[in-house]
Design a protein around this motif. Structure first.
Motif, PDB file in Angstrom:
ATOM      1  N   THR A  52       0.846  -1.188   0.000  1.00  0.00           N
ATOM      2  CA  THR A  52       0.000   0.000   0.000  1.00  0.00           C
ATOM      3  C   THR A  52       0.886   1.244   0.000  1.00  0.00           C
ATOM      4  OG1 THR A  52      -1.668  -1.213   1.272  1.00  0.00           O
ATOM      5  CG2 THR A  52      -1.868   1.179   1.211  1.00  0.00           C
ATOM      6  N   PHE A  53       0.515   2.208  -0.827  1.00  0.00           N
ATOM      7  CA  PHE A  53       1.341   3.397  -1.021  1.00  0.00           C
ATOM      8  C   PHE A  53       0.453   4.636  -1.001  1.00  0.00           C
ATOM      9  CE2 PHE A  53       3.190   6.363  -4.282  1.00  0.00           C
ATOM     10  CZ  PHE A  53       4.299   6.773  -3.550  1.00  0.00           C
ATOM     11  N   ALA A  54       0.762   5.573  -0.114  1.00  0.00           N
ATOM     12  CA  ALA A  54      -0.007   6.819  -0.038  1.00  0.00           C
ATOM     13  C   ALA A  54       0.455   7.752  -1.154  1.00  0.00           C
ATOM     14  CB  ALA A  54       0.170   7.481   1.321  1.00  0.00           C
ATOM     15  N   VAL A  55      -0.340   7.841  -2.209  1.00  0.00           N
ATOM     16  CA  VAL A  55      -0.014   8.715  -3.340  1.00  0.00           C
ATOM     17  C   VAL A  55      -0.185  10.176  -2.936  1.00  0.00           C
ATOM     18  CG1 VAL A  55      -0.634   9.354  -5.704  1.00  0.00           C
ATOM     19  CG2 VAL A  55      -0.708   6.945  -4.996  1.00  0.00           C
ATOM     20  N   GLY A  79       3.691   9.273   0.263  1.00  0.00           N
ATOM     21  CA  GLY A  79       4.908   8.488   0.155  1.00  0.00           C
ATOM     22  C   GLY A  79       5.053   7.366   1.149  1.00  0.00           C
ATOM     23  N   THR A  80       4.175   7.302   2.143  1.00  0.00           N
ATOM     24  CA  THR A  80       4.255   6.226   3.136  1.00  0.00           C
ATOM     25  C   THR A  80       3.904   4.886   2.491  1.00  0.00           C
ATOM     26  OG1 THR A  80       3.694   7.729   4.945  1.00  0.00           O
ATOM     27  CG2 THR A  80       3.391   5.387   5.354  1.00  0.00           C
ATOM     28  N   PRO A 100      -6.633  11.133   0.691  1.00  0.00           N
ATOM     29  CA  PRO A 100      -7.262  11.345  -0.624  1.00  0.00           C
ATOM     30  C   PRO A 100      -6.965  10.271  -1.669  1.00  0.00           C
ATOM     31  CG  PRO A 100      -6.314  13.375   0.195  1.00  0.00           C
ATOM     32  CD  PRO A 100      -5.817  12.293   1.084  1.00  0.00           C
ATOM     33  N   GLU A 101      -5.705   9.801  -1.764  1.00  0.00           N
ATOM     34  CA  GLU A 101      -5.347   8.838  -2.808  1.00  0.00           C
ATOM     35  C   GLU A 101      -4.367   7.805  -2.259  1.00  0.00           C
ATOM     36  OE1 GLU A 101      -3.859  10.730  -6.314  1.00  0.00           O
ATOM     37  OE2 GLU A 101      -5.697  11.866  -6.675  1.00  0.00           O
ATOM     38  N   VAL A 102      -4.786   6.551  -2.278  1.00  0.00           N
ATOM     39  CA  VAL A 102      -3.956   5.458  -1.785  1.00  0.00           C
ATOM     40  C   VAL A 102      -3.921   4.353  -2.836  1.00  0.00           C
ATOM     41  CG1 VAL A 102      -3.599   3.752   0.032  1.00  0.00           C
ATOM     42  CG2 VAL A 102      -4.586   5.974   0.605  1.00  0.00           C
TER      43      VAL A 102
END
Length: 300
Positions: A52-55, A79-80, A100-102
């Protein structure tokens, strides 16, 4: 492949779905872009290995989770990265501020099992693979590329995603699994010889309207998929996905100039998931919309 997407539906019932690879024909992984509200996520036993990446993250929020009894807290800023292998029982999952976007990347079992040929026993992840706030720039950049393809489809995108799935799995297994996995280095492989390259090129040309995969093209060259991408790039000067994408756009140009096929039909023949995706990719590469190109070429 549908079970990969079922995982996201069951795990994130309150999340919005912004984009999905479901209709893209990707092999080796699936991806979803979701928006997450501040909420508690139901307890779940993971049915897929997930990255999983926090966009586009939250400014001050965090994600709390517990997997197999291990409590983790990480900021949900852009970025997390979070990773969770299949089979981990998660509870106490809480998102403190809307994200907001993941990007969620799901990796099927067979993709991981394919690496067993490089070790004396099946790949098994160690306990450190369950991580929140993973610091790994290589994984981060792959996630950025996956997200880019998910939001802006390209002509060779499915082939590129299959290759990135191989690279991603090889990397995470090398870092978090049995250390006897042997990485293939560039010194182990040279360029495709002219005979193999011509055979591969002819096969691609004959199958541009099919869902080409790295695995099947590598078989034509009589190489493993892990060796093939580097050998092809060394011979052609570009990756297989770039080459296939360019050839599909060239075919689209020819069809626009010489046929009466509709734009939707040409998009399908060139393996795009929609006419809109085809139009965006065509304009990026040619500088013109498909309609503009057709009008200009047929007026000559």
């Amino acid at each position: 492949m549908n079970s990969l997407y079922d995982h996201g539906v069951h795990k994130f019932p309150d999340a919005g779905l912004l984009a999905s690879s479901r209709a893209r024909g990707w092999k080796g992984m699936a991806a979803e872009l979701r928006s997450h509200p501040a909420c508690a996520i139901p307890d779940i036993c993971s049915t897929q290995t997930e990255i999983t990446f926090a966009v586009r993250g939250a400014k001050a929020g965090s994600v709390h989770r517990r997997g197999n009894g291990r409590l983790q807290v990480a900021p949900s800023r852009s970025g997390t990265i979070w990773v969770c292998p299949k089979g981990v029982s998660e509870d106490q999952i809480r998102i403190t501020e809307a994200i907001p976007e993941v990007l969620h990347v799901y990796i099927p079992d067979h993709q991981i099992a394919s690496l067993s040929v490089h070790t004396s026993r099946p790949v098994v992840f160690d306990e450190n693979f369950y991580q929140a706030g993973l610091e790994d720039e290589f994984v981060r950049q792959i996630c950025v590329r996956i997200n880019s393809e998910l939001q802006e489809e390209t002509a060779g995108g499915a082939v590129m995603m299959e290759y990135l799935a191989n690279v991603l799995v090889t990397h995470i297994c090398g870092r978090f699994a049995d250390r006897r996995i042997v990485a293939e280095t560039p010194s182990n492989v040279g360029a495709l010889d002219s005979r193999r390259f011509n055979r591969v090129r002819d096969y691609i040309e004959e199958n541009l309207s099919s869902d080409l995969t790295i695995t099947e093209i590598a078989a034509v060259a009589c190489l493993s998929r892990h060796h093939f991408a580097r050998a092809f790039r060394a011979a052609a000067g570009e990756s297989p996905s770039s080459y296939i994408g360019a050839r599909r756009i060239d075919r689209a140009c020819n069809l626009l100039a010489t046929s009466e096929m509709s734009l939707a039909e040409i998009a399908l023949v060139c393996r795009f998931s929609s006419q809109a995706a085809f139009a965006r990719a065509f304009k990026r590469q040619s500088g013109h919309s498909p309609g503009e190109y057709r009008r200009t070429s047929q007026a000559r």
